[in-house]
Structure formats: C-alpha cells, structure tokens
Design a protein around this motif. Structure first.
Motif, PDB file in Angstrom:
ATOM      1  N   ASN A  66       0.646  -1.082  -0.132  1.00 33.81           N
ATOM      2  CA  ASN A  66       0.147   0.051   0.108  1.00 33.81           C
ATOM      3  C   ASN A  66       0.819   1.361  -0.064  1.00 33.81           C
ATOM      4  OD1 ASN A  66      -3.097  -0.843   0.555  1.00 33.81           O
ATOM      5  ND2 ASN A  66      -1.401  -2.104   2.098  1.00 33.81           N
ATOM      6  N   LYS A  67       2.044   1.172  -0.274  1.00 35.27           N
ATOM      7  CA  LYS A  67       3.107   2.236  -0.289  1.00 35.27           C
ATOM      8  C   LYS A  67       2.556   3.542  -0.969  1.00 35.27           C
ATOM      9  CE  LYS A  67       7.993   2.631  -0.672  1.00 35.27           C
ATOM     10  NZ  LYS A  67       9.225   2.249  -0.890  1.00 35.27           N
ATOM     11  N   ASP A  68       1.782   3.494  -2.066  1.00 32.49           N
ATOM     12  CA  ASP A  68       1.375   4.737  -2.664  1.00 32.49           C
ATOM     13  C   ASP A  68       0.460   5.485  -1.757  1.00 32.49           C
ATOM     14  OD1 ASP A  68       0.117   2.372  -3.225  1.00 32.49           O
ATOM     15  OD2 ASP A  68      -1.415   3.455  -4.300  1.00 32.49           O
ATOM     16  N   LYS A  69      -0.156   4.636  -0.741  1.00 29.69           N
ATOM     17  CA  LYS A  69      -1.088   5.455   0.202  1.00 29.69           C
ATOM     18  C   LYS A  69      -0.461   6.037   1.459  1.00 29.69           C
ATOM     19  CE  LYS A  69      -4.886   2.252  -1.084  1.00 29.69           C
ATOM     20  NZ  LYS A  69      -5.055   0.947  -0.672  1.00 29.69           N
ATOM     21  N   LEU A  70       0.807   5.621   1.624  1.00 24.83           N
ATOM     22  CA  LEU A  70       1.460   6.175   2.787  1.00 24.83           C
ATOM     23  C   LEU A  70       1.853   7.443   2.877  1.00 24.83           C
ATOM     24  CD1 LEU A  70       4.033   3.178   3.963  1.00 24.83           C
ATOM     25  CD2 LEU A  70       2.145   4.194   5.236  1.00 24.83           C
ATOM     26  N   SER A  71       1.889   8.341   4.074  1.00 24.98           N
ATOM     27  CA  SER A  71       2.558   9.462   4.050  1.00 24.98           C
ATOM     28  C   SER A  71       4.019   9.637   3.664  1.00 24.98           C
ATOM     29  CB  SER A  71       1.906  10.135   5.360  1.00 24.98           C
ATOM     30  OG  SER A  71       3.070   9.507   6.294  1.00 24.98           O
ATOM     31  N   GLU A  72       4.366  10.798   3.296  1.00 26.68           N
ATOM     32  CA  GLU A  72       5.838  10.855   2.878  1.00 26.68           C
ATOM     33  C   GLU A  72       6.738  10.557   4.057  1.00 26.68           C
ATOM     34  OE1 GLU A  72       7.493  11.006  -0.116  1.00 26.68           O
ATOM     35  OE2 GLU A  72       5.212  11.080  -0.721  1.00 26.68           O
ATOM     36  N   ASN A  73       6.298  10.995   5.178  1.00 30.14           N
ATOM     37  CA  ASN A  73       7.245  10.462   6.603  1.00 30.14           C
ATOM     38  C   ASN A  73       7.171   9.187   6.390  1.00 30.14           C
ATOM     39  OD1 ASN A  73       8.631  11.869   8.283  1.00 30.14           O
ATOM     40  ND2 ASN A  73       6.770  13.038   9.142  1.00 30.14           N
ATOM     41  N   SER A  74       6.319   8.471   6.427  1.00 33.07           N
ATOM     42  CA  SER A  74       5.955   7.087   7.119  1.00 33.07           C
ATOM     43  C   SER A  74       6.790   6.218   5.754  1.00 33.07           C
ATOM     44  CB  SER A  74       4.607   6.489   6.927  1.00 33.07           C
ATOM     45  OG  SER A  74       4.149   7.302   8.141  1.00 33.07           O
ATOM     46  N   LYS A  75       6.977   6.750   4.217  1.00 34.94           N
ATOM     47  CA  LYS A  75       7.604   5.996   3.515  1.00 34.94           C
ATOM     48  C   LYS A  75       9.044   6.032   3.840  1.00 34.94           C
ATOM     49  CE  LYS A  75       4.793   6.800  -0.470  1.00 34.94           C
ATOM     50  NZ  LYS A  75       4.334   8.310  -1.298  1.00 34.94           N
ATOM     51  N   GLU A  76       9.552   6.986   4.579  1.00 33.39           N
ATOM     52  CA  GLU A  76      10.734   6.985   4.963  1.00 33.39           C
ATOM     53  C   GLU A  76      11.359   6.180   6.123  1.00 33.39           C
ATOM     54  OE1 GLU A  76      12.629  10.797   6.164  1.00 33.39           O
ATOM     55  OE2 GLU A  76      11.811  11.679   4.105  1.00 33.39           O
ATOM     56  N   ARG A  77      10.312   5.886   6.920  1.00 31.27           N
ATOM     57  CA  ARG A  77      10.145   4.884   8.004  1.00 31.27           C
ATOM     58  C   ARG A  77      10.200   3.482   7.832  1.00 31.27           C
ATOM     59  NH1 ARG A  77       6.278   8.679  11.963  1.00 31.27           N
ATOM     60  NH2 ARG A  77       8.130   9.830  13.104  1.00 31.27           N
ATOM     61  N   LEU A  78       9.365   3.475   6.719  1.00 34.62           N
ATOM     62  CA  LEU A  78       9.228   1.875   6.350  1.00 34.62           C
ATOM     63  C   LEU A  78      10.475   1.016   6.120  1.00 34.62           C
ATOM     64  CD1 LEU A  78       6.979   0.001   5.103  1.00 34.62           C
ATOM     65  CD2 LEU A  78       7.191   0.928   2.998  1.00 34.62           C
ATOM     66  N   ASP A  79      11.585   1.771   5.659  1.00 35.63           N
ATOM     67  CA  ASP A  79      12.816   0.952   5.649  1.00 35.63           C
ATOM     68  C   ASP A  79      13.517   1.019   6.731  1.00 35.63           C
ATOM     69  OD1 ASP A  79      12.646   0.640   2.932  1.00 35.63           O
ATOM     70  OD2 ASP A  79      13.599   2.656   2.575  1.00 35.63           O
ATOM     71  N   LYS A  80      13.498   2.201   7.674  1.00 37.45           N
ATOM     72  CA  LYS A  80      14.128   2.231   8.995  1.00 37.45           C
ATOM     73  C   LYS A  80      13.821   1.706  10.171  1.00 37.45           C
ATOM     74  CE  LYS A  80      16.396   6.352   7.254  1.00 37.45           C
ATOM     75  NZ  LYS A  80      16.230   7.921   7.183  1.00 37.45           N
ATOM     76  N   ASN A  81      12.352   1.870  10.334  1.00 37.38           N
ATOM     77  CA  ASN A  81      11.592   1.555  11.722  1.00 37.38           C
ATOM     78  C   ASN A  81       9.928   1.715  11.418  1.00 37.38           C
ATOM     79  OD1 ASN A  81      10.961   1.125  14.267  1.00 37.38           O
ATOM     80  ND2 ASN A  81      12.410   2.894  15.063  1.00 37.38           N
ATOM     81  N   PRO A  82       9.736   0.428  10.655  1.00 38.65           N
ATOM     82  CA  PRO A  82       8.336   0.350  10.343  1.00 38.65           C
ATOM     83  C   PRO A  82       7.302   0.233  11.488  1.00 38.65           C
ATOM     84  CG  PRO A  82       9.529  -1.817  10.018  1.00 38.65           C
ATOM     85  CD  PRO A  82      10.360  -0.625  10.243  1.00 38.65           C
ATOM     86  N   LEU A  83       7.700  -0.197  12.794  1.00 42.14           N
ATOM     87  CA  LEU A  83       6.789  -0.098  13.737  1.00 42.14           C
ATOM     88  C   LEU A  83       6.332   1.258  14.024  1.00 42.14           C
ATOM     89  CD1 LEU A  83       6.431  -3.057  15.037  1.00 42.14           C
ATOM     90  CD2 LEU A  83       7.474  -2.214  16.879  1.00 42.14           C
ATOM     91  N   ARG A  84       7.359   2.375  14.065  1.00 40.21           N
ATOM     92  CA  ARG A  84       6.931   3.606  14.261  1.00 40.21           C
ATOM     93  C   ARG A  84       5.552   4.192  13.403  1.00 40.21           C
ATOM     94  NH1 ARG A  84      10.134   4.083  17.580  1.00 40.21           N
ATOM     95  NH2 ARG A  84       8.432   3.451  18.836  1.00 40.21           N
ATOM     96  N   ILE A  85       5.345   3.652  12.510  1.00 39.35           N
ATOM     97  CA  ILE A  85       4.489   3.992  11.606  1.00 39.35           C
ATOM     98  C   ILE A  85       3.172   3.956  12.153  1.00 39.35           C
ATOM     99  CG2 ILE A  85       2.941   3.681   9.474  1.00 39.35           C
ATOM    100  CD1 ILE A  85       5.878   3.010   8.169  1.00 39.35           C
ATOM    101  N   LEU A  86       3.055   2.928  13.162  1.00 38.89           N
ATOM    102  CA  LEU A  86       1.556   2.588  13.930  1.00 38.89           C
ATOM    103  C   LEU A  86       1.237   4.021  14.847  1.00 38.89           C
ATOM    104  CD1 LEU A  86       2.032  -1.002  14.919  1.00 38.89           C
ATOM    105  CD2 LEU A  86       1.122  -0.150  13.089  1.00 38.89           C
ATOM    106  N   ASP A  87       2.487   4.565  14.974  1.00 37.56           N
ATOM    107  CA  ASP A  87       2.202   5.873  16.152  1.00 37.56           C
ATOM    108  C   ASP A  87       1.888   7.155  15.172  1.00 37.56           C
ATOM    109  OD1 ASP A  87       2.646   6.006  18.578  1.00 37.56           O
ATOM    110  OD2 ASP A  87       4.701   6.463  18.700  1.00 37.56           O
ATOM    111  N   SER A  88       1.864   7.133  13.833  1.00 39.52           N
ATOM    112  CA  SER A  88       1.553   8.064  13.096  1.00 39.52           C
ATOM    113  C   SER A  88       0.167   9.015  13.016  1.00 39.52           C
ATOM    114  CB  SER A  88       1.748   7.636  11.459  1.00 39.52           C
ATOM    115  OG  SER A  88       1.366   8.667  10.725  1.00 39.52           O
TER     116      SER A  88
END
Ligand code: HAM
Length: 416
Positions: A185-207
């Motif tokens: 679902n990458k196209d629907k993710l915010s820009e910030n979360s796209k960056e987090r996807l590689d580094k720290n995906p768990l953080r996206i849950l906090d978005s």
C-alpha cells in the motif's frame, strides 16, 4: 528584558506548593512499595541515549540537546531517565546482587520539541524502574504503583492503555508482516512514513497523519505475531491487573516512541490534556542492559510528566480552594529586641510558623502585612505589654482580641 528560553518556565513562589504536594506524594507512594530514589547527572555521554532510545526515533534524531564540551566529549542533556538509570546500574553494579532493585526518580529532562500545551523543552518526570525480574508480576507491580499514585494525587478520570510488542522474535516476525502490508500500500502512505518503512516500520503505527490512519485500520495486528512466550506473558499481566482491580484498555497500535521496549507497553491518558493526551508511559525493556554493555537484565518501568499531572489537577479544580496561611504575625511596638528575639526563637522551636516586620513599618502597616501573608493570628509586643507581662493576641478571622501572660504563650495553640 531577558526571558526564559522558549519551552522552559519558572516555578513561581505562588505555584511551588503544587510541586511540593506532588513531590510529597511521590515519596509516600514509593515508600509504600519500598522503592529507593536514584539521582544521576543531568548530562550523560551522548551514546547513553543514541545506543538505547534508537537512532531512528524522534528523540535521538531531532530532539536532543547535544554539545561538545571543552575537551571535545559529546554530551547530551538527558531526554529521559531509563537509559541513564541503566548506565548507572551497570556502572555501579546495582544488579550484581541477588534480588530485585526497585528504583524511583524525579527531576528535569530536556527535549527540543515544538512547545505547546503540556509540551516543554525542559520538563520534569517522576518515574520508577524495577530491575532484574522477568516476571509479569513486576510489570503489574509498577502499574499498581502508577495507578495508586494517580489516585492518591487526586486524578480520577484517566485511561490506562496497554499492549504487548512481544519478545525479539515476535517483533521481527511482525516487522516482516507489517513491511509487506505497507509495501503493498506504499502509494497511500504519508511521505514521512515511506521514509520510516525501511528504517523503523513499527513507528508508522504511531503516525498521526490522516493518510496513514486510514491504512492503519486494516494493518496486521501485533497480537497475531506474538509467539507462545510473549502471549503467555501478556495474558498473565492482564489477569493480574484484573485481580488487583486495575482497569485497562487494550490498544493494539500502541508501540511507544522509544525503541528499547519488549513485551508490555502502556500509556496513561487523560482527555483534559488536549493533543498531548498522554501523561505517563512505560513498559518492559529486557534488551536495554545488554545494548548498553551490561549483562542481560530484564526490567520494567514507567515515567510520568509532572507538568502534565499539574495541568490535569489544575483543570479538575484540585487547587481551587487552597489557602496558604502562616500561624502568626508578630507586630512590634517596642525597640526591646532581646524580648522579641527570645520569644520568636522559642515560638519557632515550638513549630509556630511566623513572620514579623523587616521594613520598619508602623503599627497599621504591620497589620496590613499580617493580612497580606494570611496570618491566622497576630501578636502585639509593645513596651506596655512587656512591662505588664502580658501579650495581646488577635484572631485575624474573627477579629477577637485577648490577653495572655508571657509564660503561657508557648502553650497557646496558634495552629487553629
Ligand atoms: P516518554 O513517553 O517519552 O517515556 O515520556 C514519559 C512522559 O513524560 C510522557 O508521558 C509525558 O507525560 C512526559 N513528557 C515527555 N516529553 C515531554 C515534553 N516535551 N514536555 C512535557 N512532558 C513530556 C519515557 O521517557 C520513558 N523513559 C518511560 C519509561 C520508564 N519507560 C520505561 N521506564
């Protein structure tokens, strides 16, 4: 005019009693659970925090007050206590003895955040950490202490949210499932979360971004990735909380903003706080000791934001009818210092809270001052009083005046 730096504030004399009220409660409640206070320096070597909180967290990435001192050591004003406390426990061999170490702390912390209601750059935390027990009973002990403290200080409306992010194996498994889902679902993710996807995906849950929130509703839940050990630990925590009568709600998206957690994570929230609705948070951190160079030591703890506790108490009217009073104001109408100072000293030895004139005010001015400092009683010491061996005392509330012999003055109750 020079002002306090942005995001910091003075605690004025008219407010300090609120802080002292809380500090007294911290001591009383930690005493009940036999926790001992630990004090550490306000600054630490930067790696204490960069190696523990997580290189990809907001705290380490954007919020630390880091500077080089004159010998070029990189130092950081502590943004939180857990990592500093673990550094101290390793350095001072606190966990080398058998048994559990129960510790608490209170003090200032520093994060370069955008100031708003309940969010400061220098703020204060009260917290506890329970070291050396892997047992769910220790998670429950710190939650019991937190819950008891919240109730003792007079907060009745709040919610405890809990979740489990499992052991390392469960988190790795979940990470993979989550990355797969977000990649689909990458196209629907915010820009910030796209960056987090590689580094720290768990953080996206906090978005908090609306794009992500829609996506998060259908995201895989961590509870489905927990292995047997993690599941068991979490279930036992919930059962024991229920046995203690502590109410909680499960929130499967709760992951917290620091990377050192494993198993139980939790937050205390109040809707009196607005956007920054979390006034406390914590969890288990079984891998932090080894990350900081120590042996494996399981541990669990929490911290509460003291400014946020105060906002909740103020907004719920806790301090509305507080009247600060002193017992006695001495009105001087004599130059005979020896009598006055002798009396003042004896009254203070007897625990009477008193003030007297330091500005050479006249009689009327001294009574005005007695009202300003909200004295329960005034006592007039003049030449007549001294020669008659009698003192005049006045109840400032009723206005009633009476005479009392010098030798009986120490027996008089100025408290009522
Ligand atoms: P934390 O959630 O980052 O956790 O902070 C704990 C509490 O400190 C927050 O719930 C909030 O009340 C307060 N706080 C944090 N940042 C600010 C700020 N900028 N202004 C005002 N208050 C703030 C920790 O720090 C972990 N060390 C907690 C812990 C202890 N986990 C295990 N043991």
């Amino acid at each position: 005019m020079i002002k306090t730096p942005r995001g910091t504030k003075d605690v004025l004399p008219s407010e300090s009693y609120k802080w002292q009220y809380l500090e007294k409660k911290f001591k009383e409640v930690t005493d009940l659970f036999n926790y001992k206070e630990l004090r550490t320096p306000i600054f630490e070597s930067t790696e204490v925090f960069s190696r523990s909180i997580g290189e990809e967290t907001d705290i380490v990435n954007k919020e630390m007050y880091t500077f080089n001192d004159r010998s070029d050591s990189s130092l950081t004003l502590r943004p939180e206590m857990t990592a500093a406390l673990v550094r101290s426990a390793i350095e001072n061999s606190l966990t080398n003895t058998a048994g559990v170490q129960r510790l608490w702390y209170f003090g200032p912390f520093f994060r370069y955040e955008r100031p708003q209601k309940g969010r400061f750059r220098q703020f204060h935390q009260f917290g506890v950490e329970c070291l050396s027990s892997p047992n769910p009973d220790s998670d429950v002990e710190v939650l019991h202490l937190a819950d008891k403290l919240i109730k003792e200080i007079g907060i009745s409306e709040y919610t405890l949210f809990i979740n489990s992010i499992g052991n390392k194996a469960s988190r790795e498994k979940y990470n993979n499932v989550l990355v797969q889902y977000f990649n689909e679902n990458k196209d629907k993710l915010s820009e910030n979360s796209k960056e987090r996807l590689d580094k720290n995906p768990l953080r996206i849950l906090d978005s908090k971004s609306p794009d992500d929130i829609a996506l998060l509703d259908d995201a895989p839940k961590i509870s489905d990735s927990l292995d047997e050990e993690s599941q068991l630990h979490y279930n036992q925590v919930k059962e024991k909380l229920t046995s203690l009568g502590i109410k909680f709600m499960e929130n499967h998206k709760l992951v917290r903003g620091l990377d050192y957690y494993s198993h139980t994570v939790f937050e205390f929230q109040s809707n009196l706080l607005g956007a920054q609705d979390s006034f406390g948070g914590g969890g288990r951190y079984n891998e932090l000791f080894s990350q900081l160079g120590g042996k494996d030591v399981p541990a669990v703890g929490f911290a509460m934001g003291v400014e946020r506790l105060l906002i909740i108490l103020e907004e719920s009217g806790k301090f509305d009818n507080i009247e600060e009073q002193i017992d006695l104001y001495i009105v001087k109408a004599t130059k005979d210092d020896s009598v006055i100072y002798n009396l003042i000293s004896k009254l203070r030895d007897n625990g009477v809270i008193l003030n007297y004139d330091l500005l050479d005010k006249n009689f009327k001015g001294q009574f005005k001052e007695a009202n300003r400092v909200n004295a329960k009683w005034t006592m007039i010491i003049g030449d007549d009083e001294i020669s008659n061996n009698k003192l005049t005392i006045k109840n400032m509330k009723s206005g009633e005046q009476s005479e009392i012999d010098f030798e009986n003055i120490l027996k008089f109750n100025f408290k009522d």
